[in-house]
Design a protein around this motif. Structure first.
Motif, PDB file in Angstrom:
ATOM      1  N   ALA A 374      54.200  20.162  35.401  1.00  0.00           N
ATOM      2  CA  ALA A 374      52.743  20.203  35.590  1.00  0.00           C
ATOM      3  C   ALA A 374      52.212  18.870  36.108  1.00  0.00           C
ATOM      4  O   ALA A 374      51.394  18.850  37.040  1.00  0.00           O
ATOM      5  CB  ALA A 374      52.048  20.604  34.295  1.00  0.00           C
ATOM      6  N   PRO A 375      52.656  17.724  35.560  1.00  0.00           N
ATOM      7  CA  PRO A 375      52.202  16.449  36.123  1.00  0.00           C
ATOM      8  C   PRO A 375      52.573  16.278  37.599  1.00  0.00           C
ATOM      9  O   PRO A 375      51.812  15.666  38.359  1.00  0.00           O
ATOM     10  CB  PRO A 375      52.912  15.406  35.251  1.00  0.00           C
ATOM     11  CG  PRO A 375      53.080  16.091  33.930  1.00  0.00           C
ATOM     12  CD  PRO A 375      53.377  17.523  34.281  1.00  0.00           C
ATOM     13  N   LEU A 376      53.717  16.808  38.019  1.00  0.00           N
ATOM     14  CA  LEU A 376      54.081  16.737  39.427  1.00  0.00           C
ATOM     15  C   LEU A 376      53.080  17.520  40.285  1.00  0.00           C
ATOM     16  O   LEU A 376      52.643  17.044  41.342  1.00  0.00           O
ATOM     17  CB  LEU A 376      55.489  17.286  39.656  1.00  0.00           C
ATOM     18  CG  LEU A 376      56.653  16.307  39.500  1.00  0.00           C
ATOM     19  CD1 LEU A 376      57.984  17.048  39.566  1.00  0.00           C
ATOM     20  CD2 LEU A 376      56.608  15.226  40.566  1.00  0.00           C
ATOM     21  N   GLY A 377      52.733  18.731  39.841  1.00  0.00           N
ATOM     22  CA  GLY A 377      51.762  19.522  40.576  1.00  0.00           C
ATOM     23  C   GLY A 377      50.410  18.855  40.639  1.00  0.00           C
ATOM     24  O   GLY A 377      49.745  18.848  41.691  1.00  0.00           O
ATOM     25  N   ARG A 378      50.000  18.278  39.527  1.00  0.00           N
ATOM     26  CA  ARG A 378      48.712  17.588  39.479  1.00  0.00           C
ATOM     27  C   ARG A 378      48.732  16.355  40.382  1.00  0.00           C
ATOM     28  O   ARG A 378      47.788  16.117  41.146  1.00  0.00           O
ATOM     29  CB  ARG A 378      48.395  17.189  38.040  1.00  0.00           C
ATOM     30  CG  ARG A 378      47.004  16.596  37.857  1.00  0.00           C
ATOM     31  CD  ARG A 378      46.629  16.528  36.376  1.00  0.00           C
ATOM     32  NE  ARG A 378      47.593  15.761  35.596  1.00  0.00           N
ATOM     33  CZ  ARG A 378      48.443  16.301  34.702  1.00  0.00           C
ATOM     34  NH1 ARG A 378      48.450  17.612  34.482  1.00  0.00           N
ATOM     35  NH2 ARG A 378      49.286  15.547  34.028  1.00  0.00           N
ATOM     36  N   THR A 379      49.801  15.590  40.322  1.00  0.00           N
ATOM     37  CA  THR A 379      49.931  14.384  41.153  1.00  0.00           C
ATOM     38  C   THR A 379      49.905  14.739  42.638  1.00  0.00           C
ATOM     39  O   THR A 379      49.286  14.036  43.443  1.00  0.00           O
ATOM     40  CB  THR A 379      51.236  13.649  40.809  1.00  0.00           C
ATOM     41  OG1 THR A 379      51.211  13.252  39.442  1.00  0.00           O
ATOM     42  CG2 THR A 379      51.416  12.410  41.683  1.00  0.00           C
ATOM     43  N   ALA A 380      50.593  15.842  42.998  1.00  0.00           N
ATOM     44  CA  ALA A 380      50.639  16.266  44.400  1.00  0.00           C
ATOM     45  C   ALA A 380      49.242  16.574  44.933  1.00  0.00           C
ATOM     46  O   ALA A 380      48.876  16.161  46.038  1.00  0.00           O
ATOM     47  CB  ALA A 380      51.544  17.481  44.552  1.00  0.00           C
ATOM     48  N   LEU A 381      48.436  17.274  44.138  1.00  0.00           N
ATOM     49  CA  LEU A 381      47.094  17.653  44.590  1.00  0.00           C
ATOM     50  C   LEU A 381      46.123  16.481  44.546  1.00  0.00           C
ATOM     51  O   LEU A 381      45.184  16.418  45.340  1.00  0.00           O
ATOM     52  CB  LEU A 381      46.565  18.809  43.740  1.00  0.00           C
ATOM     53  CG  LEU A 381      46.774  20.211  44.325  1.00  0.00           C
ATOM     54  CD1 LEU A 381      45.941  20.417  45.586  1.00  0.00           C
ATOM     55  CD2 LEU A 381      48.241  20.460  44.675  1.00  0.00           C
ATOM     56  N   GLU A 382      46.349  15.556  43.632  1.00  0.00           N
ATOM     57  CA  GLU A 382      45.467  14.387  43.557  1.00  0.00           C
ATOM     58  C   GLU A 382      45.772  13.372  44.656  1.00  0.00           C
ATOM     59  O   GLU A 382      44.884  12.686  45.139  1.00  0.00           O
ATOM     60  CB  GLU A 382      45.612  13.723  42.184  1.00  0.00           C
ATOM     61  CG  GLU A 382      45.023  14.549  41.046  1.00  0.00           C
ATOM     62  CD  GLU A 382      45.333  13.971  39.669  1.00  0.00           C
ATOM     63  OE1 GLU A 382      44.722  14.441  38.692  1.00  0.00           O
ATOM     64  OE2 GLU A 382      46.188  13.058  39.586  1.00  0.00           O
ATOM     65  N   GLY A 383      47.041  13.303  45.071  1.00  0.00           N
ATOM     66  CA  GLY A 383      47.427  12.288  46.043  1.00  0.00           C
ATOM     67  C   GLY A 383      47.515  12.775  47.472  1.00  0.00           C
ATOM     68  O   GLY A 383      47.495  11.968  48.407  1.00  0.00           O
ATOM     69  N   ALA A 384      47.646  14.093  47.667  1.00  0.00           N
ATOM     70  CA  ALA A 384      47.785  14.656  49.011  1.00  0.00           C
ATOM     71  C   ALA A 384      46.634  15.626  49.277  1.00  0.00           C
ATOM     72  O   ALA A 384      45.929  16.057  48.359  1.00  0.00           O
ATOM     73  CB  ALA A 384      49.124  15.368  49.154  1.00  0.00           C
ATOM     74  N   ASP A 385      46.479  15.996  50.539  1.00  0.00           N
ATOM     75  CA  ASP A 385      45.453  16.972  50.907  1.00  0.00           C
ATOM     76  C   ASP A 385      45.977  18.397  50.796  1.00  0.00           C
ATOM     77  O   ASP A 385      45.232  19.314  50.421  1.00  0.00           O
ATOM     78  CB  ASP A 385      44.991  16.706  52.342  1.00  0.00           C
ATOM     79  CG  ASP A 385      44.407  15.312  52.503  1.00  0.00           C
ATOM     80  OD1 ASP A 385      43.361  15.041  51.888  1.00  0.00           O
ATOM     81  OD2 ASP A 385      45.013  14.504  53.222  1.00  0.00           O
TER      82      ASP A 385
END
Length: 477
Positions: A374-385
């Protein structure tokens, strides 16, 4: 080396039979080998004693009560892994005693730091070898191992070190993973220096908690006569009572200025020898920290800091670490980032030099710490478009279940399926989808696989080369 000499390490009698190898893997046993039957999470080595004997094993080491036609050294189960390391080191003549050896540990940055340190030693005229995640160098260039181990098993470690000695090398740089330290793979390596990069949550399914993770890595620092410690890592500073050089804010080696340019990083730093300027042809501001750690380690090996700083400019980079595949019409970069912290750092590094949108392809490994999905998914959306979630060595776990965990984090970050993230279980199709989504000025980050040469699925392991696949899909080769 004879069996009598090996068994004498445990005060056990044995005939003076020549020994041709030591292994815990029955498939690699040959005539004259000593087979060590290790217990494991999935397989018990004692089940393969028969196969080892059929292949010519001349002796067996184990913990069970067995009647065998060859000499058998029975030890408590908890002593088997240390015994594997001890027997292998003795068989290869304890090669680390004839080398200056640096061990590099940490959650993120250890591969890059290992590569940079190896480069600095060689540029200083020292005959240096290296072994780690990406591969090993015995003095003849980088070679790629099988599997995904950061640190090989004890017999392989000793064999690599022995090959370095035989090849006339004087120095060695080894990545030291927490698994390897906890599983005694490095027990018989005489480290001269320990380098600590950073510690953040990872492998907690194996170590239990952060304290267990810390204790595994701390063992490297506690064994070495000198350490290089990161002042920005609270865990590293818990070990500051031991002899050490420090790097980071307020440390012996401290960054003064870092700027990112088209060709890499321009760095200014202070050391006990004064102020220095250097250029590092790598993307990512965080790589300045890795370079600083390597500079401190090279200094500990006796390399003049000014000479090491000048050598940074000729560093060729690390395969699968911020590796640029193309720059136009959109940029494609391959990186090994597979933890939330590593992914955040990679995305943050690419954002300032991305004219358009930042797109990431990321997955999470099966049979490994599910808490980071879940943190990976959250990080991906917070850091990428935009994000494409896909497989990454699912192993025996259903890929759909892994993706569901990642998607949970993406939704927490406000993501919507089909709008700013997509689920594509097949990694090759995921790469193709990301390239279809990309437009001029965008950057596509292919994260998670990096340098690895296989992709593990349930029941099969297939050859994999992320950079080559990307080039084929982009019709660059």
């Amino acid at each position: 080396m004879t069996l009598k000499e090996l068994f004498a390490l445990y005060d056990r009698p044995a005939p003076a039979t020549p020994v041709s190898g030591v292994s815990h893997d029955s498939r690699r046993v040959g005539p004259g080998y000593v087979f060590v039957a290790l217990p494991g999470r999935r397989y018990d080595g004692h089940r393969f004693v028969g196969e080892a004997l059929a292949r010519g094993a001349t002796a067996v080491v184990g913990a069970r009560e067995l009647e065998l036609p060859v000499p058998y050294l029975r030890l408590p189960e908890e002593e088997l892994r240390p015994a594997l390391a001890r027997l292998a080191a003795a068989f290869y003549g304890r090669p680390s005693a004839r080398l200056w050896v640096a061990g590099v540990t940490g959650t993120d940055g250890k591969t890059t730091t290992t590569f940079i340190l190896h480069h600095l030693l060689r540029q200083a005229g020292l005959a240096a070898g290296m072994a780690g995640t990406v591969g090993y160098d015995l003095g003849e260039g980088l070679a790629f191992p099988e599997g995904h181990f950061t640190t090989p098993e004890a017999p392989d470690v000793q064999e690599l070190l022995a090959a370095m000695v035989a090849g006339g090398l004087s120095h060695a740089v080894l990545e030291a993973s927490s698994h390897a330290l906890a599983q005694h793979r490095l027990d018989e390596v005489a480290f001269d220096l320990a380098v600590w990069t950073h510690l953040s949550p990872e492998h907690l399914d194996f170590h239990g908690d952060m304290e267990g993770y810390f204790r595994a890595k701390a063992g490297l620092v506690e064994r070495a006569p000198l350490a290089v410690l990161n002042t920005a890592c609270p865990y590293a500073m818990r070990l500051a009572g031991r002899p050490h050089l420090s790097y980071g804010p307020g440390g012996d080696f401290e960054l003064v200025r870092v700027s990112e340019e088209a060709g890499g990083l321009a760095i200014a730093f202070r050391s006990p020898e004064g102020r220095h300027e250097a250029r590092l042809p790598m993307l990512g501001l965080y790589n300045a920290e890795n370079a600083l750690a390597a500079l401190a380690a090279a200094s500990a090996a006796g390399v003049a800091v000014e000479r090491a700083a000048a050598a940074l400019g000729s560093f060729a980079g690390v395969p699968g670490r911020m590796q640029i595949i193309q720059t136009e019409p959109f940029r494609v970069v391959v990186d090994f980032a597979h933890t939330p912290r590593g992914l955040a750092a990679a995305l943050a590094a690419l954002r300032p030099t991305t004219r358009g949108r930042l797109i990431v392809v990321i997955g999470s490994a099966g049979e490994r710490d599910p808490g980071k999905r879940a943190p990976l998914g959250r990080t991906a959306l917070e850091g990428a478009d935009l994000a494409v979630f896909t497989e990454e060595d699912s192993r025996s776990e259903p890929t759909a279940a892994i993706l569901a965990g990642i998607e949970q984090g993406a939704r927490q970050a406000g993501g919507r399926a089909g709008k700013n993230y997509w689920l594509e279980p097949d990694r090759a199709r995921a790469l193709a989808l990301a390239f279809e989504l990309a437009g001029p000025g965008d950057t596509v980050l292919l994260a998670g696989k990096g340098h690895e040469r296989t992709l593990e699925r349930a029941g099969e392991t297939i050859p994999w080369n992320e950079a080559e696949l990307a080039r084929r899909l982009l019709r660059l080769e």
